[in-house]
Design an enzyme around this catalytic site. Structure first.
Site, PDB file in Angstrom:
ATOM      1  N   ARG A  68       0.773  -1.305  -0.177  1.00 51.89           N
ATOM      2  CA  ARG A  68      -0.032   0.090   0.130  1.00 51.89           C
ATOM      3  C   ARG A  68       0.862   1.224  -0.035  1.00 51.89           C
ATOM      4  NH1 ARG A  68      -4.228  -1.785   3.757  1.00 51.89           N
ATOM      5  NH2 ARG A  68      -2.470  -1.807   5.175  1.00 51.89           N
ATOM      6  N   LYS A 115       3.577 -20.268   6.647  1.00 54.24           N
ATOM      7  CA  LYS A 115       2.704 -20.396   7.758  1.00 54.24           C
ATOM      8  C   LYS A 115       2.317 -19.137   8.598  1.00 54.24           C
ATOM      9  CE  LYS A 115       6.398 -21.182  11.106  1.00 54.24           C
ATOM     10  NZ  LYS A 115       5.945 -20.101  12.211  1.00 54.24           N
ATOM     11  N   HIS A 124      10.789 -22.925   6.699  1.00 56.75           N
ATOM     12  CA  HIS A 124      12.056 -22.804   6.397  1.00 56.75           C
ATOM     13  C   HIS A 124      13.144 -23.650   7.257  1.00 56.75           C
ATOM     14  CE1 HIS A 124      12.080 -20.592  10.333  1.00 56.75           C
ATOM     15  NE2 HIS A 124      13.272 -20.576  10.234  1.00 56.75           N
ATOM     16  N   LYS A 136      17.123 -25.735   5.775  1.00 50.96           N
ATOM     17  CA  LYS A 136      18.552 -25.436   6.403  1.00 50.96           C
ATOM     18  C   LYS A 136      19.455 -26.913   6.193  1.00 50.96           C
ATOM     19  CE  LYS A 136      16.629 -23.327  10.365  1.00 50.96           C
ATOM     20  NZ  LYS A 136      17.147 -21.993  10.975  1.00 50.96           N
ATOM     21  N   ASP A 191       3.062 -22.416  16.712  1.00 51.30           N
ATOM     22  CA  ASP A 191       4.146 -21.650  15.797  1.00 51.30           C
ATOM     23  C   ASP A 191       5.282 -22.642  15.156  1.00 51.30           C
ATOM     24  OD1 ASP A 191       5.597 -19.240  14.888  1.00 51.30           O
ATOM     25  OD2 ASP A 191       6.888 -19.185  16.778  1.00 51.30           O
ATOM     26  N   HIS A 195       8.014 -26.914  12.015  1.00 52.28           N
ATOM     27  CA  HIS A 195       9.195 -27.229  12.265  1.00 52.28           C
ATOM     28  C   HIS A 195       9.618 -28.486  13.072  1.00 52.28           C
ATOM     29  CE1 HIS A 195       9.446 -23.147  10.704  1.00 52.28           C
ATOM     30  NE2 HIS A 195       9.628 -22.665  11.860  1.00 52.28           N
ATOM     31  N   LYS A 220      10.494 -19.830  24.135  1.00 53.15           N
ATOM     32  CA  LYS A 220      11.146 -18.467  23.969  1.00 53.15           C
ATOM     33  C   LYS A 220      11.574 -18.124  25.251  1.00 53.15           C
ATOM     34  CE  LYS A 220       9.131 -17.474  19.861  1.00 53.15           C
ATOM     35  NZ  LYS A 220       9.866 -17.423  18.713  1.00 53.15           N
TER      36      LYS A 220
HETATM   37  C1  BG6 Z   1       9.728 -18.961  12.911  1.00 49.93           C
HETATM   38  C2  BG6 Z   1       8.903 -18.945  14.132  1.00 49.93           C
HETATM   39  O1  BG6 Z   1       9.010 -19.987  12.038  1.00 49.93           O
HETATM   40  O2  BG6 Z   1      10.764 -19.601  13.226  1.00 49.93           O
HETATM   41  C3  BG6 Z   1       9.578 -17.746  15.052  1.00 49.93           C
HETATM   42  O3  BG6 Z   1       7.579 -18.319  13.832  1.00 49.93           O
HETATM   43  C4  BG6 Z   1      10.938 -18.334  15.157  1.00 49.93           C
HETATM   44  O4  BG6 Z   1       8.865 -17.715  16.198  1.00 49.93           O
HETATM   45  C5  BG6 Z   1      11.845 -18.835  14.111  1.00 49.93           C
HETATM   46  O5  BG6 Z   1      11.603 -17.307  15.932  1.00 49.93           O
HETATM   47  C6  BG6 Z   1      12.915 -19.230  14.340  1.00 49.93           C
HETATM   48  O6  BG6 Z   1      13.811 -19.515  13.191  1.00 49.93           O
HETATM   49  P1  BG6 Z   1      15.276 -20.063  13.286  1.00 49.93           P
HETATM   50  O7  BG6 Z   1      15.493 -20.260  11.838  1.00 49.93           O
HETATM   51  O8  BG6 Z   1      16.159 -18.496  13.631  1.00 49.93           O
HETATM   52  O9  BG6 Z   1      15.574 -21.019  14.275  1.00 49.93           O
END
Ligand code: BG6
Length: 514
Positions: free
Chosen positions: A69, A176, A206, A210, A263, A268, A366
């Site tokens: 936007r 996601k 993601h 890795k 999350d 993951h 966290k």
């Molecule tokens: C994300 C989560 O998918 O992965 C985040 O939404 C998290 O909460 C992040 O911090 C961590 O990614 P990485 O690659 O730093 O382990």
């Protein structure tokens, strides 16, 4: 019978006409990013595009189109990409690479609900096809909140942007969360598949981008050493940990109401479990790999009773890195009575012959002690120790630890004699470290995944069935926690709530302190 020679096992890398060790370069195309003003685009996507350009893996006429936007023109957008690249790219900044990349940057100003903005996007893409030879091949990256998916997909469809004419491709990338439970994931998927057929949908997890995660496949299936012991006869349990030291300041909009399990565990950690527990695929063709992952996820379920086999927590204030930090409820944007968990631990069972009776413990949080992701395969104790008890007092269980990050590598832990005239056995570590073994540095996950999408290579993207199975596994514990109310507080900088330790102690085990 002929004894196979070692050379029989050599697989010709040129068998399908392509040496798979060589990098592939994406063909002519344009990438459109929605959500280009967001954090993900700035910190990960734009730098990854530059890194790919720098490695010579993008086509000469590559175009990157930002849609948002903001009242920007192409130059303003160029400046934003430039700053993101300077700040976050992995590879060194090179003026000539930047010059070439910046010639293909375009910005379309518009809002998601405005058809005229999408006509404008279509005309920008047609011009790029003509002028830069992107050939009608377009990737659409939805780095936007899922609530906005339906409207963007509808607009893409109505503007004719999702239709692939002969010899061209159109693909969509979604980030996601893929829904927040099984039902919503199904709904979301139906919406996506109405516009983009399944084989053009690339869901980003993601972690699969890795190197260390892909190395699980190399470790397990390129070696003879591990497979014979990779089963319930030898393995006592598996611990998969993704710990982070950061808090959630600035992420309330996304995280409040979502929590650690949705999350991170749903995507993951269950993908890490699938790579660790699946059977060997016949080949690394995407469909073969997916079939094995689907099979193992279908066999995976929560151990019960959930009161005893799971734990969740929410960080309170504490100390981290020598500095005081606030608790979640004091973080900006979180409701003062938020019940969102920032720590989650679950116990899973994998009902296959290989894994029957072996618990898989998954935890994430966290504001924990330190940032570390690892998979620890912990072996049973030797059945008989011909030593006096005092000699092995300090001996733990053998373990193979895949260090996903940081300090990427693999550790083997076993007992060894302490030098001296008496027999005393203690744990020692044997380490493989990427930093020492290879001179190449690892590409960022997003580099790998964006390139794979542009190449139409789907192996590292979870398919819909995997997403749905993951929700099926997790939904019962989400419902259980929702009925429970408040998560247990834990002090920032520690390893989670006491109930997480209790959960392990009940089974006579304990969490590793990586
Ligand atoms: C994300 C989560 O998918 O992965 C985040 O939404 C998290 O909460 C992040 O911090 C961590 O990614 P990485 O690659 O730093 O382990």
């Amino acid at each position: 019978m002929r004894v196979p020679a070692a050379s029989d096992e050599w697989v010709n890398p040129l068998r399908d006409g392509r040496d798979k060790r060589l990098p592939r370069i994406a063909g002519p195309c344009a990438l459109v990013i929605f959500g280009v003003t967001g954090d993900l685009a700035r910190r990960k996507l734009m730098p990854a595009v530059y890194d790919l350009a720098n490695r010579g893996l993008l086509p000469p006429g590559f175009a990157l189109v930002g849609f948002a936007r903001r009242d920007w023109d192409d130059q303003d957008f160029g400046k934003v990409v430039h700053d993101a690249v300077r700040e976050h790219s992995r590879t060194p900044f090179r003026e000539d690479v930047w010059e070439r990349l910046s010639e293909g940057l375009r910005f379309v100003q518009g809002s998601f609900d405005d058809p005229a903005s999408f006509s404008e996007l279509a005309s920008t893409l047609h011009t790029l096809d003509r002028e830069r030879g992107s050939g009608g091949n377009h990737g659409f990256y939805l780095a936007i909140p899922p609530a906005a998916f339906p409207v963007v997909l509808k607009q893409l469809s109505e503007a004719g942007l999702a239709r692939s004419d002969d010899g061209q491709w159109k693909r969509v990338v979604i980030e996601k969360p893929f829904g927040h439970d099984l039902d919503s994931a199904r709904e979301l998927n139906a919406v996506v598949n109405q516009v983009f057929p399944e084989d053009t949908v690339f869901r980003i997890d993601h972690y699969l981008g890795k190197e260390t995660v892909q190395n699980i496949l190399a470790l397990r299936f390129a070696n003879q050493l591990f497979d014979p012991i990779w089963n319930a006869h030898y393995v006592d349990h598996v611990q998969i940990t993704m710990a982070e030291d950061i808090g959630l300041g600035g992420r309330a909009g996304y995280y409040d109401g979502i929590g650690a399990a949705r999350d991170v565990i749903q995507n993951h950690l269950l993908q890490l479990l699938a790579f660790t527990a699946m059977e060997e695929p016949i080949s690394f063709e995407p469909s073969e790999l997916q079939a094995e992952k689907i099979k193992v996820l279908s066999a995976t379920r929560l151990a019960e009773p959930l009161d005893e086999t799971t734990a969740r927590g929410q960080y309170a204030g504490g100390w981290q890195g020598g500095l005081p930090v606030v608790g979640l409820l004091e973080e900006e944007g979180f409701a003062a009575d938020s019940t969102t968990e920032t720590f989650a631990a679950i116990t899973l069972e994998v009902d296959t012959r290989r894994w029957a009776g072996v618990p898989f413990y998954l935890r994430t949080g966290k504001r924990l002690g330190r940032r570390v992701t690892e998979i620890a395969v912990v072996f049973k104790r030797a059945p008989h120790l011909p030593f006096d008890q005092t000699m092995t007092e300090e001996l733990g269980q053998n373990a193979l630890v895949i260090r996903v990050q940081p300090d990427e590598g693999v550790t083997m832990r076993f007992g060894s004699k302490v030098p001296g005239s008496s027999m005393e056995v203690r744990d020692v570590n044997m380490d493989f470290s990427y930093g020492q073994a290879f001179t190449e540095s690892s590409p960022e996950a997003y580099e790998r995944l964006i390139l794979d999408m542009l190449l139409g290579e789907p192996s590292l993207f979870p398919v819909n069935a995997e997403v749905e199975l993951s929700w099926e596994i997790l939904d019962p514990v989400l419902a259980h926690w929702a009925a429970e109310g408040k998560p247990e507080p834990y002090e920032a900088g520690t390893w989670g709530p006491p109930s997480a330790d209790e959960m392990m102690r009940r089974t006579g085990r304990e969490w590793r302190r990586p």
